[in-house]
Design an enzyme around this catalytic site. Structure first.
Site, PDB file in Angstrom:
ATOM      1  N   SER A  23      -0.383 -21.376  -8.472  1.00  0.00           N
ATOM      2  CA  SER A  23      -0.037 -20.100  -7.832  1.00  0.00           C
ATOM      3  C   SER A  23       0.283 -19.005  -8.846  1.00  0.00           C
ATOM      4  CB  SER A  23       1.156 -20.303  -6.886  1.00  0.00           C
ATOM      5  OG  SER A  23       2.218 -20.951  -7.563  1.00  0.00           O
ATOM      6  N   ASN A 110      11.817 -25.678  -4.857  1.00  0.00           N
ATOM      7  CA  ASN A 110      11.852 -25.281  -3.444  1.00  0.00           C
ATOM      8  C   ASN A 110      12.919 -24.222  -3.173  1.00  0.00           C
ATOM      9  OD1 ASN A 110       9.938 -27.224  -3.277  1.00  0.00           O
ATOM     10  ND2 ASN A 110      11.137 -28.674  -2.053  1.00  0.00           N
ATOM     11  N   HIS A 156      -3.276  11.215  28.201  1.00  0.00           N
ATOM     12  CA  HIS A 156      -4.695  10.820  28.350  1.00  0.00           C
ATOM     13  C   HIS A 156      -5.608  11.694  27.479  1.00  0.00           C
ATOM     14  CE1 HIS A 156      -3.234   8.742  31.999  1.00  0.00           C
ATOM     15  NE2 HIS A 156      -2.574   9.864  32.218  1.00  0.00           N
ATOM     16  N   SER A 277     -18.828  14.789   1.162  1.00  0.00           N
ATOM     17  CA  SER A 277     -19.929  13.888   1.488  1.00  0.00           C
ATOM     18  C   SER A 277     -20.978  13.983   0.385  1.00  0.00           C
ATOM     19  CB  SER A 277     -20.543  14.294   2.832  1.00  0.00           C
ATOM     20  OG  SER A 277     -21.892  13.874   2.904  1.00  0.00           O
ATOM     21  N   LYS A 283     -19.296  19.195   4.295  1.00  0.00           N
ATOM     22  CA  LYS A 283     -18.255  18.293   4.779  1.00  0.00           C
ATOM     23  C   LYS A 283     -16.971  18.316   3.977  1.00  0.00           C
ATOM     24  CE  LYS A 283     -19.653  15.113   7.677  1.00  0.00           C
ATOM     25  NZ  LYS A 283     -18.780  14.400   8.431  1.00  0.00           N
ATOM     26  N   GLU A 290      -7.881   8.538   7.548  1.00  0.00           N
ATOM     27  CA  GLU A 290      -8.681   7.424   8.064  1.00  0.00           C
ATOM     28  C   GLU A 290      -8.315   6.102   7.366  1.00  0.00           C
ATOM     29  OE1 GLU A 290     -12.818   8.609   7.770  1.00  0.00           O
ATOM     30  OE2 GLU A 290     -12.369  10.472   8.805  1.00  0.00           O
ATOM     31  N   TYR A 317      10.533 -28.276   3.056  1.00  0.00           N
ATOM     32  CA  TYR A 317       9.472 -27.554   2.354  1.00  0.00           C
ATOM     33  C   TYR A 317       8.130 -28.254   2.510  1.00  0.00           C
ATOM     34  CZ  TYR A 317       6.609 -25.424  -1.251  1.00  0.00           C
ATOM     35  OH  TYR A 317       5.595 -24.793  -1.904  1.00  0.00           O
ATOM     36  N   LYS A 325       2.760 -15.765   0.097  1.00  0.00           N
ATOM     37  CA  LYS A 325       2.919 -14.766  -0.975  1.00  0.00           C
ATOM     38  C   LYS A 325       1.869 -13.669  -1.014  1.00  0.00           C
ATOM     39  CE  LYS A 325       5.689 -17.904  -3.363  1.00  0.00           C
ATOM     40  NZ  LYS A 325       5.455 -18.886  -2.248  1.00  0.00           N
TER      41      LYS A 325
END
Ligand code: ARG
Length: 461
Positions: A23, A110, A156, A277, A283, A290, A317, A325
């Site tokens: 790890s 642990n 709405h 763009s 653009k 986003e 454990y 992680k």
């Protein structure tokens, strides 16, 4: 291969197994916390007489030198080690000799990893709260500046009733206030030290767990050693809180994307927070909004992943938990980036107040107020609702707003209308008459601003 065990093995670990199990590539992220935990543990071992004070000092000095050298770039964390704990212990023994071998007395990886992860997430909760505070300060300023910036409120995604930009922003302010307090709650609930739990059943050494806990600024030691090494609830809670922050950022981002569109033009994102763009020269895209909206997915993914991993794991454990992680680190980094970028984006965003106001005046956002006018003049609400419905239909057919109709036209539909109807349904009246606490009227908003002002001051204190 460099590992802390092997005495009872007669064969080398298969290389693929070793790689799959290791790890270090990701748990090096809590190198700092691992050293901090080890310094506290060695200090406690010395104070409790489990090792000598001299040995304790040698160990803590050695650990500090490793910390400094990694920080300064003099020492590199070696990827040949199984995990960050192995790297630190092996390097310590390398530097101070046999005394280094006493560091792990009365400790297991642990409880060590349980501690490291807690220290890491606890530190990051503080960082995320700071970022949220900065964002809330920006929102507060936007609110103060826009008490009379009228805009349509939507349900709405259809125009409903007029509000102000301060009021709309205030909705998010409340969400982020709750997000902030959720993080505080999680911090307080998790703030108990698992170190001393050993592998699962405590140890026979007379560890002073109270001391270790206080050295590491915990409220106290955890109360069950099996729970201590198995508990990942706080990660689940944290990822849930981060997911909620993402929901809020994502909803706000979506609105900004809509408002920034050519059709709305309520806001204009700053050039420094927009992108172009490669093919369409005209653009200017809201990529940051986003991306903030899009990154929500990976944070939810982390939450679902840990929930699934933890389900059905027997006590205590199990190696499954190593999976906590990468996704937690990624979610934390993602959310920190999103909050910071979002803050910068709305700080630099320009408002097109005129467009907002014109939009608020169209779309019959004052229809409810017109009905209320009739109610105040003795018409039962349900009848008033029907009358205004017919009025709206008439106005649509004639391509007019209610305010544009002549008194004669209004009275042809309902004789109750008098000259004062125009004032009663003006945009200003529609907003300013709404002054119960929580509503968009200036007086109500000022009360909220005062509360928020104090709230932010208290947080900074
Ligand atoms: N890398 C492990 C983890 O993240 C550390 C604990 C290892 N303990 C063990 N018994 N193998 O969970």
């Amino acid at each position: 291969m460099a590992q802390l065990w092997g005495g009872r093995f007669t064969k080398e670990t298969d290389q693929l197994v070793y790689n799959f199990n290791a790890s270090i590539s990701f748990d090096q992220k809590f190198f700092d916390q691992d050293i901090r935990g080890s310094i506290a543990h060695a200090t406690m071992l010395g104070k409790a007489g489990i090792i000598t004070e001299e040995e304790s000092k040698q160990i803590t000095d050695g650990l500090r030198s490793i910390l400094d050298d990694v920080k300064s770039g003099k020492l590199e964390i070696g990827m040949q080690y199984e995990d960050i704990h192995s790297f630190v212990e092996a390097t310590l023994i390398d530097r101070i000799g046999d005394t280094g071998k006493k560091l792990h007395t009365g400790r297991s990886r642990n409880d060590q990893v349980a501690l490291d992860m807690k220290l890491y997430t606890r530190d990051e909760i503080v960082n995320i709260k700071e970022l949220l505070l900065e964002l809330m300060k920006t929102l507060h300023q936007i609110m103060k500046d826009n008490l009379d910036t009228y805009m349509p409120g939507f349900t709405h995604l259809q125009k409903a009733q007029p509000v102000t930009f301060a009021h709309h922003t205030g909705a998010y302010m409340e969400m982020f206030k709750r997000d902030y307090s959720r993080l505080t709650d999680i911090y307080n609930r998790m703030n108990y030290c698992p170190l001393g739990a050993g592998a699962l059943a405590g140890t026979t050494y007379p560890l002073d767990r109270e001391l270790t806990a206080s050295l590491l600024d915990f409220e106290g030691p955890t109360l069950n050693s099996m729970d201590s090494v198995s508990d990942r609830d706080y990660i689940i809670e944290l990822l849930s809180a981060l997911s909620t922050i993402c929901i809020h950022l994502s909803r706000f981002s979506e609105e900004i994307i809509i408002w920034n569109s050519n059709e709305y033009q309520f806001v204009e994102l700053d050039d420094s927070y927009s992108t172009g763009s490669s093919i369409m020269p005209q653009k200017k895209n809201p990529d940051i909004a986003e991306l903030v909206r899009g990154k929500t997915g990976r944070v939810y993914g982390a939450l679902i992943s840990i929930l699934t991993t933890m389900k059905g794991i027997p006590l205590a454990y199990n190696k499954d938990m190593q999976e906590d992680k990468e996704l937690t680190f990624d979610a934390i980094d993602t959310v920190k980036g999103c909050i910071a970028l979002f803050n910068g984006m709305i700080k630099t965003m320009k408002l097109n107040k005129e467009r907002m106001q014109i939009s608020a005046m169209n779309g019959f956002t004052n229809a409810t107020d017109a009905a209320d006018y009739l109610v105040k003049n003795g018409v039962p609400f349900r009848d008033a609702h029907g009358i205004i419905g017919r009025l709206v239909l008439y106005a649509i057919d004639n391509n007019k707003a209610i305010d544009d109709l002549s008194l004669q036209e209004l009275q042809d539909i309902c004789p109750v209308f008098k000259e004062d109807i125009y004032d009663a349904i003006s945009l200003k009246t529609c907003v300013e008459k709404r002054n119960t606490i929580g509503a968009p009227g200036v007086e109500a908003m000022k009360q909220v601003l005062e509360i928020n002002e104090k709230y932010l001051k208290d947080l900074e204190a």
